[in-house]
Design a protein around this motif. Sequence first.
Motif, mmCIF file in Angstrom:
data_model
loop_
_atom_site.group_PDB
_atom_site.id
_atom_site.type_symbol
_atom_site.label_atom_id
_atom_site.label_comp_id
_atom_site.label_asym_id
_atom_site.label_seq_id
_atom_site.Cartn_x
_atom_site.Cartn_y
_atom_site.Cartn_z
ATOM 1 N N LEU A 132 0.821 -1.204 0.000
ATOM 2 C CA LEU A 132 0.000 0.000 0.000
ATOM 3 C C LEU A 132 0.859 1.260 0.000
ATOM 4 O O LEU A 132 1.923 1.295 0.619
ATOM 5 N N LEU A 133 0.369 2.286 -0.687
ATOM 6 C CA LEU A 133 1.031 3.583 -0.699
ATOM 7 C C LEU A 133 0.003 4.658 -0.403
ATOM 8 O O LEU A 133 -1.190 4.490 -0.700
ATOM 9 N N PRO A 134 0.417 5.783 0.170
ATOM 10 C CA PRO A 134 -0.520 6.884 0.422
ATOM 11 C C PRO A 134 -1.009 7.459 -0.907
ATOM 12 O O PRO A 134 -0.467 7.154 -1.973
ATOM 13 N N PRO A 135 -2.042 8.314 -0.876
ATOM 14 C CA PRO A 135 -2.470 9.013 -2.096
ATOM 15 C C PRO A 135 -1.284 9.726 -2.739
ATOM 16 O O PRO A 135 -0.356 10.154 -2.053
ATOM 17 N N ARG A 136 -1.330 9.857 -4.043
ATOM 18 C CA ARG A 136 -0.167 10.366 -4.782
ATOM 19 C C ARG A 136 0.299 11.734 -4.277
ATOM 20 O O ARG A 136 1.506 11.974 -4.127
ATOM 21 N N ALA A 137 -0.626 12.633 -3.999
ATOM 22 C CA ALA A 137 -0.231 13.975 -3.551
ATOM 23 C C ALA A 137 0.545 13.911 -2.239
ATOM 24 O O ALA A 137 1.564 14.601 -2.073
ATOM 25 N N LEU A 138 0.096 13.090 -1.302
ATOM 26 C CA LEU A 138 0.789 12.946 -0.023
ATOM 27 C C LEU A 138 2.127 12.259 -0.223
ATOM 28 O O LEU A 138 3.130 12.614 0.404
ATOM 29 N N CYS A 139 2.140 11.256 -1.094
ATOM 30 C CA CYS A 139 3.384 10.547 -1.393
ATOM 31 C C CYS A 139 4.421 11.525 -1.949
ATOM 32 O O CYS A 139 5.588 11.514 -1.532
ATOM 33 N N ASP A 140 3.993 12.383 -2.874
ATOM 34 C CA ASP A 140 4.903 13.383 -3.451
ATOM 35 C C ASP A 140 5.466 14.299 -2.370
ATOM 36 O O ASP A 140 6.660 14.630 -2.375
ATOM 37 N N GLU A 141 4.609 14.698 -1.434
ATOM 38 C CA GLU A 141 5.057 15.607 -0.363
ATOM 39 C C GLU A 141 6.049 14.918 0.566
ATOM 40 O O GLU A 141 7.025 15.533 1.005
ATOM 41 N N LEU A 142 5.824 13.647 0.856
ATOM 42 C CA LEU A 142 6.750 12.894 1.708
ATOM 43 C C LEU A 142 8.111 12.739 1.035
ATOM 44 O O LEU A 142 9.157 12.894 1.683
#
Length: 409
Positions: A132-142
């Motif tokens: 599992l991965l977070p939503p793309r926008a949150l992933c980008d921020e991380l």
Amino acid sequence: MEENETSESQQTPASTDPRLLGSGPKSTVPYNTVDGLPSTQQVEATASHQNSSSGTMAQFMKPKFARAPIKEAGRVAYLGESSNLSLLVHDRHGTTDVVHYPLPENIRGARARLTEPDQIEIDILQQRGAFLLPPRALCDELVESFFKWVAPVVPVINRSRFMKRYRDPKNPPSLLLLQAVLLAGSRVCTNPQLMDASGSTTPAAMTFYKRAKALFDANYEDDRITIVQALILMGWYWEGPEDVTKNVFYWTRVAIVVAQGSGMHRSVEASQLSRVDKRLWKRVWWTLFTRDRSVAVALGRPVSINTDDTDVEMISEEDFVEDEGNPDSEYPPDPIHVQFFLQYVKLCEIMGLVLSQQYSVASKARRTNAIDLTHSDMALADWLQNCPREVYWERSRHHFWSALLHSNY
């Protein structure tokens, strides 16, 4: 925290068998049963692996093998001077300056069949949420937070290479490494989606840590450099002083063991690695050195890296160039980040000196040596005097990286 499944997790439905989760009533089956005996049947993959291992030994004996190009930096065999195989190679062909060899292709297929996760392991990984991965926008921020605040301290990832794969859905980065990057990024990211009711990101960090650890335990990744990179970042999760297996000291030591097994403690200048990979290896090794020394000082633990065992050249500004021959690189090295790490390495060398002279067990058995104290003081004074202005801390021109560097001083 809202999450999207990757395509990997959608291919096989997650099992709901409570035995896989460790929940439900405890089994009443006796411990000693016939079913508990290990299988005595040699599976085809095992036999194939043994046969390929025999062939591998023969390939190491070929003179041209030492000069074969190393196309994959994560698949390198290291032969230390005192190893039996190294002695055989030297006896047959004389001395050589090469200690890094490409792993033969025949190893990959046989080993993969032996160690690839079976259905039970895949089900466990799915239950752990490892795919599992977070939503793309949150992933980008991380990911952005990681490269802004963590990577300068542990510059173990080629950002240009990583981001190229991160943006490519057909060739994404290692899932183990990505989960580890998200773990480290969660420690410095301030997005409210990561925070619990008290404003802490620790529960989110724990989630990413468990996912990365599950992938590591399942041998999901076989690229050794990627494994070392991920292990370093897994140290960004810490359960507390009473735990000795889930903290930065433990994961740094595991990373050092894997790195030494791959020969990262030895110079690669004479090897057939590409110039980009040679630079990355040096950054990874010197990062391990800084983690080893700084963690030992912070936690009062012994160091693991003996400088007598390594001949890796001192890291330089050139080692931070990631796009060879591309002046318009999207991610050029930041001069302040580069100078921060170069000076941090020098400080960690002095840390090691102080540890051995003032805080080692052996040092307590002898009286304090005034010469040792003077030597340490002179080394620190020399470091401060020669610290570049970009990272020299002054109250009138305060900035984060110079303050962090001088807090170590």
